[in-house]
Design a protein around this motif. Structure first.
Motif, short mmCIF file in Angstrom:
data_model
loop_
_atom_site.label_atom_id
_atom_site.label_comp_id
_atom_site.label_asym_id
_atom_site.label_seq_id
_atom_site.Cartn_x
_atom_site.Cartn_y
_atom_site.Cartn_z
N TYR A 49 49.62 39.20 43.50
CA TYR A 49 49.12 40.55 43.23
C TYR A 49 48.49 40.60 41.84
O TYR A 49 48.71 39.73 41.00
N HIS A 50 47.69 41.68 41.64
CA HIS A 50 46.91 41.80 40.40
C HIS A 50 46.64 43.27 40.11
O HIS A 50 46.41 44.02 41.05
N PRO A 51 46.64 43.65 38.86
CA PRO A 51 46.97 42.91 37.65
C PRO A 51 48.49 42.84 37.45
O PRO A 51 49.18 43.86 37.43
N ILE A 52 48.97 41.64 37.35
CA ILE A 52 50.41 41.38 37.28
C ILE A 52 51.10 42.18 36.18
O ILE A 52 52.11 42.85 36.47
N PRO A 53 50.60 42.17 34.94
CA PRO A 53 51.33 42.91 33.89
C PRO A 53 51.43 44.42 34.16
O PRO A 53 52.47 45.02 33.90
N ASN A 76 45.85 44.03 45.22
CA ASN A 76 45.39 44.59 43.96
C ASN A 76 45.69 46.08 43.86
O ASN A 76 45.67 46.79 44.88
N ALA A 77 45.91 46.53 42.63
CA ALA A 77 46.00 47.97 42.39
C ALA A 77 44.63 48.57 42.69
O ALA A 77 43.61 48.01 42.31
N PRO A 78 44.60 49.71 43.40
CA PRO A 78 43.31 50.34 43.69
C PRO A 78 42.58 50.69 42.39
O PRO A 78 43.13 51.37 41.52
N GLY A 79 41.36 50.22 42.25
CA GLY A 79 40.59 50.49 41.04
C GLY A 79 39.30 49.73 41.07
O GLY A 79 38.99 49.03 42.02
N GLY A 80 38.53 49.90 40.00
CA GLY A 80 37.26 49.20 39.94
C GLY A 80 36.51 49.49 38.67
O GLY A 80 37.04 50.03 37.71
N ARG A 81 35.23 49.15 38.71
CA ARG A 81 34.36 49.20 37.55
C ARG A 81 34.07 50.63 37.12
O ARG A 81 33.78 51.50 37.93
N VAL A 82 34.12 50.85 35.83
CA VAL A 82 33.76 52.14 35.24
C VAL A 82 32.24 52.24 35.22
O VAL A 82 31.56 51.35 34.70
N PRO A 117 44.64 44.81 49.84
CA PRO A 117 44.40 43.37 49.95
C PRO A 117 42.95 43.01 49.60
O PRO A 117 42.02 43.71 49.98
N HIS A 118 42.80 41.94 48.84
CA HIS A 118 41.49 41.35 48.57
C HIS A 118 41.55 39.93 49.13
O HIS A 118 42.56 39.25 48.99
N PHE A 119 40.46 39.52 49.77
CA PHE A 119 40.47 38.26 50.50
C PHE A 119 39.70 37.16 49.79
O PHE A 119 38.73 37.41 49.10
N ASN A 120 40.18 35.92 50.00
CA ASN A 120 39.54 34.72 49.46
C ASN A 120 39.31 34.82 47.96
O ASN A 120 38.21 34.64 47.45
N THR A 121 40.40 35.10 47.25
CA THR A 121 40.34 35.20 45.79
C THR A 121 40.60 33.84 45.17
O THR A 121 40.89 32.87 45.87
N ASP A 122 40.57 33.80 43.84
CA ASP A 122 40.81 32.53 43.16
C ASP A 122 42.27 32.09 43.24
O ASP A 122 42.60 30.96 42.88
N VAL A 123 43.16 32.96 43.74
CA VAL A 123 44.58 32.59 43.87
C VAL A 123 45.00 32.33 45.31
O VAL A 123 46.14 31.97 45.57
N GLY A 124 44.10 32.52 46.26
CA GLY A 124 44.45 32.26 47.65
C GLY A 124 43.72 33.16 48.62
O GLY A 124 42.82 33.92 48.23
#
Length: 135
Positions: free
Chosen positions: A120-124, A35-41, A23-30
């Motif tokens: 959820y994200h990334p949807i595709p 989110n799928a676990p991941g992050g910046r390279v 879970p990610h909180f207070n995002t631009d969608v609500g």
């Protein structure tokens, strides 16, 4: 406004017809988005290394990449990111919450039915993973 491309990597793990998301909180969608676990390279880090590192940081599980799932590109006027999604399997560890400035993020196993009720994200990438396990 960001003027550079964000390169991200994530690991998709599915067990028993459920996908592990964070879970990610207070995002631009609500107030909550899963989110799928991941992050910046990081500079000098291989894409698969990023996916495995971020997966452990966000879930408490160690894992390994088993293959490329897909690539997702997201852009809007103020944001541009590319996310490389990998399939993965858990190799150890135990589930735990990640403490962040935005709150405690406890990963959750979600079924397709549950995903139909939450953002959820990334949807595709998530939709592709779920469609493959269905077939």
């Amino acid at each position: 406004m960001s003027t550079h491309i964000h390169v991200r990597s994530c690991l998709i793990v599915i067990q028993g017809q459920k996908i592990l998301l964070v879970p990610h909180f207070n995002t631009d969608v609500g107030p909550v988005q899963y989110n799928a676990p991941g992050g910046r390279v990081e500079f000098g880090e291989a894409l698969q290394e990023t996916a495995v590192r971020e997966f452990e940081e966000e879930t408490g599980f160690t894992a390994e990449c088993t293959g490329l799932l897909d690539i997702y590109e997201h852009h809007r006027p103020d944001w541009h990111s590319i996310t490389i999604g990998y399939w993965g399997v858990i190799t150890g560890g135990s589930i735990r919450a990640e403490q962040t400035p935005w709150g405690e993020r406890l990963p959750r196993w979600l079924s397709q039915e549950e995903l139909a009720t939450v953002p959820y994200h990334p949807i595709p990438l998530i939709n592709k993973a779920l469609s493959i396990i269905e077939s």
